[in-house]
Scaffold this motif. Structure first.
Motif, PDB file in Angstrom:
ATOM      1  N   ASN A 101       5.326 -48.026 -31.221  1.00 49.24           N
ATOM      2  CA  ASN A 101       4.235 -47.065 -31.128  1.00 49.24           C
ATOM      3  C   ASN A 101       3.667 -47.136 -29.713  1.00 49.24           C
ATOM      4  N   LEU A 102       3.800 -46.077 -28.953  1.00 53.51           N
ATOM      5  CA  LEU A 102       3.344 -46.099 -27.560  1.00 53.51           C
ATOM      6  C   LEU A 102       1.823 -46.202 -27.448  1.00 53.51           C
ATOM      7  N   PHE A 103       1.152 -45.921 -28.534  1.00 54.82           N
ATOM      8  CA  PHE A 103      -0.311 -45.963 -28.564  1.00 54.82           C
ATOM      9  C   PHE A 103      -0.813 -47.403 -28.732  1.00 54.82           C
TER      10      PHE A 103
ATOM     11  N   ARG B  44       9.153 -37.875 -22.101  1.00 58.51           N
ATOM     12  CA  ARG B  44       9.180 -36.415 -22.008  1.00 58.51           C
ATOM     13  C   ARG B  44       8.920 -35.781 -23.372  1.00 58.51           C
ATOM     14  N   ASN B  45       8.077 -34.784 -23.360  1.00 54.76           N
ATOM     15  CA  ASN B  45       7.767 -34.034 -24.582  1.00 54.76           C
ATOM     16  C   ASN B  45       7.171 -34.927 -25.668  1.00 54.76           C
ATOM     17  N   VAL B  46       6.405 -35.887 -25.233  1.00 51.38           N
ATOM     18  CA  VAL B  46       5.690 -36.786 -26.144  1.00 51.38           C
ATOM     19  C   VAL B  46       4.180 -36.589 -25.933  1.00 51.38           C
TER      20      VAL B  46
ATOM     21  N   GLU C  67      12.235 -32.770 -32.111  1.00 55.81           N
ATOM     22  CA  GLU C  67      13.180 -31.915 -31.376  1.00 55.81           C
ATOM     23  C   GLU C  67      13.696 -32.600 -30.092  1.00 55.81           C
ATOM     24  N   THR C  68      15.002 -32.633 -29.930  1.00 53.33           N
ATOM     25  CA  THR C  68      15.611 -33.203 -28.724  1.00 53.33           C
ATOM     26  C   THR C  68      17.076 -32.810 -28.660  1.00 53.33           C
ATOM     27  N   TYR C  69      17.699 -32.940 -27.507  1.00 53.10           N
ATOM     28  CA  TYR C  69      19.140 -32.698 -27.385  1.00 53.10           C
ATOM     29  C   TYR C  69      19.638 -33.330 -26.082  1.00 53.10           C
TER      30      TYR C  69
ATOM     31  N   THR D 194      12.980 -46.133 -27.303  1.00 54.50           N
ATOM     32  CA  THR D 194      12.050 -46.524 -28.375  1.00 54.50           C
ATOM     33  C   THR D 194      11.410 -45.275 -28.963  1.00 54.50           C
ATOM     34  N   ASP D 195      11.071 -45.367 -30.220  1.00 54.02           N
ATOM     35  CA  ASP D 195      10.379 -44.257 -30.879  1.00 54.02           C
ATOM     36  C   ASP D 195       9.512 -44.807 -32.012  1.00 54.02           C
ATOM     37  N   LEU D 196       8.508 -44.013 -32.341  1.00 57.30           N
ATOM     38  CA  LEU D 196       7.623 -44.336 -33.457  1.00 57.30           C
ATOM     39  C   LEU D 196       8.381 -44.332 -34.784  1.00 57.30           C
TER      40      LEU D 196
ATOM     41  N   PHE E 253      21.178 -33.773 -22.441  1.00 57.26           N
ATOM     42  CA  PHE E 253      21.031 -33.064 -21.162  1.00 57.26           C
ATOM     43  C   PHE E 253      19.875 -32.064 -21.191  1.00 57.26           C
ATOM     44  N   ARG E 254      18.805 -32.400 -21.927  1.00 53.68           N
ATOM     45  CA  ARG E 254      17.616 -31.550 -21.946  1.00 53.68           C
ATOM     46  C   ARG E 254      16.943 -31.628 -20.582  1.00 53.68           C
ATOM     47  N   GLN E 255      16.436 -30.506 -20.124  1.00 59.20           N
ATOM     48  CA  GLN E 255      15.748 -30.447 -18.827  1.00 59.20           C
ATOM     49  C   GLN E 255      16.647 -31.026 -17.745  1.00 59.20           C
TER      50      GLN E 255
END
Ligand SMILES: C[S@@+](CC[C@H](N)C(=O)[O-])C[C@H]1O[C@@H](n2cnc3c(N)ncnc32)[C@H](O)[C@@H]1O
Length: 278
Positions: free
Chosen positions: A195-197, A214-216, A73-75, A140-142, A77-79
């Motif tokens: 992978n941030l891990f 954010r929201n991760v 979930e994302t969009y 970046t994303d998984l 101008f969130r937050q």
């Protein structure tokens, strides 16, 4: 899926990506991974577990499994209050701090399909402080699917649900297949899978001035959160900022970050005097 099978799979997911699921997620695992069993012609989740752990293709299958289990979930101008605080209060500080290098690097860590990275790039452009600078926003994303979507930069109306008419007109053009991100914004952004891990992979990003993660972290437990936060810390220039989601904080985590009070938000900073990169 039996409880025992769920626990095996859940622990494997945790080991790989730091994501935490309690037993209420059994149904979700069953629903979302069922089609992988079928696709691979495997008789049970026990066999799927063995495939994930021991088969030569386990890495790519783990990516498939995570693709199905993660929340994307994302969009745009969130937050927004935080984004505006970044624009009004942090960009001027970064402009001053980097006046000699004329370089600005921002990382959207866990960027999903790219809306966050493009929003940050639009705000940097709008600030008109960095004309002629080397400005880059790295997302970046998984998920490889998310990264491919981000690179394409084409979105449906739901992604623009918090975007004002003015910003829509300024940063998008609409074609039959959706809203395309304007070239002026797109050319500031680069996307990659990470992978941030996985601490080693953080090095690929280099040193950045600000990180939005954010929201991760909400999907992580204290141990994996600490590991990710330590990785992010290492990637920030001394004096660089970390922005978290509104329900996330570094409370209960002992980290070297210092808290910075902005007018409308709290953000974190790597202390200026804190050595170079590890
Ligand atoms: C809910 S989205 C948040 C997107 C965006 N940051 C925002 O706030 O709108 C969470 C993203 O984190 C990614 N993610 C989860 N675990 C991750 C990990 N270990 N490494 C990198 N990304 C991860 C997921 O693939 C997903 O796209």
């Amino acid at each position: 899926m039996s409880l025992e099978e769920f626990r095996l799979l859940r622990d494997l997911v945790y080991e790989h990506a730091g994501l935490v699921y309690d037993e209420s997620a059994l149904m979700l695992f069953d629903r979302r991974l069922g089609e992988r069993l079928e696709a691979l012609g495997l008789p049970s989740y026990q066999a799927y577990y063995k495939y994930l752990r021991f088969d030569a293709h386990n890495q790519s299958e783990m990516e498939e499994a995570l693709e199905r289990l993660t929340t994307k979930e994302t969009y745009f101008f969130r937050q927004e209050y935080q984004l505006r605080a970044f624009q009004a209060e942090l960009l001027p500080r970064l402009e001053q701090a980097n006046a000699r290098s004329r370089r600005l690097l921002v990382w959207s860590a866990g960027c999903s399909t790219g809306e966050e990275a493009y929003t940050i790039a639009a705000l940097i452009l709008e600030s008109a402080r960095f004309d002629g600078w080397d400005v880059r926003v790295i997302g970046t994303d998984l998920s490889r699917h998310c990264v491919a979507h981000a690179r394409r930069g084409v979105y449906q109306a739901s992604s623009l649900r918090a975007t004002s008419a003015k910003d829509k007109a300024r940063y998008f053009f609409e074609l039959e297949d959706g809203f395309h991100v304007a070239d002026s914004v797109k050319k500031l952004c680069q996307f990659g899978q990470m992978n941030l891990f996985d601490s080693g992979r953080g090095n690929l990003v280099g040193r950045v001035d600000a990180i939005f993660c954010r929201n991760v972290l909400i999907y992580f437990d204290v141990r994996s959160r600490k590991r990710v936060i330590d990785n992010l810390y290492q990637r920030l220039c001394p004096g660089g900022y970390l922005m978290l989601g509104h329900s996330e904080s570094l409370l209960n985590l002992s980290t070297a970050f210092e808290l910075v009070h902005l007018r409308d938000d709290l953000v974190y900073r790597r202390p200026v005097g804190a050595g170079g990169l590890a």
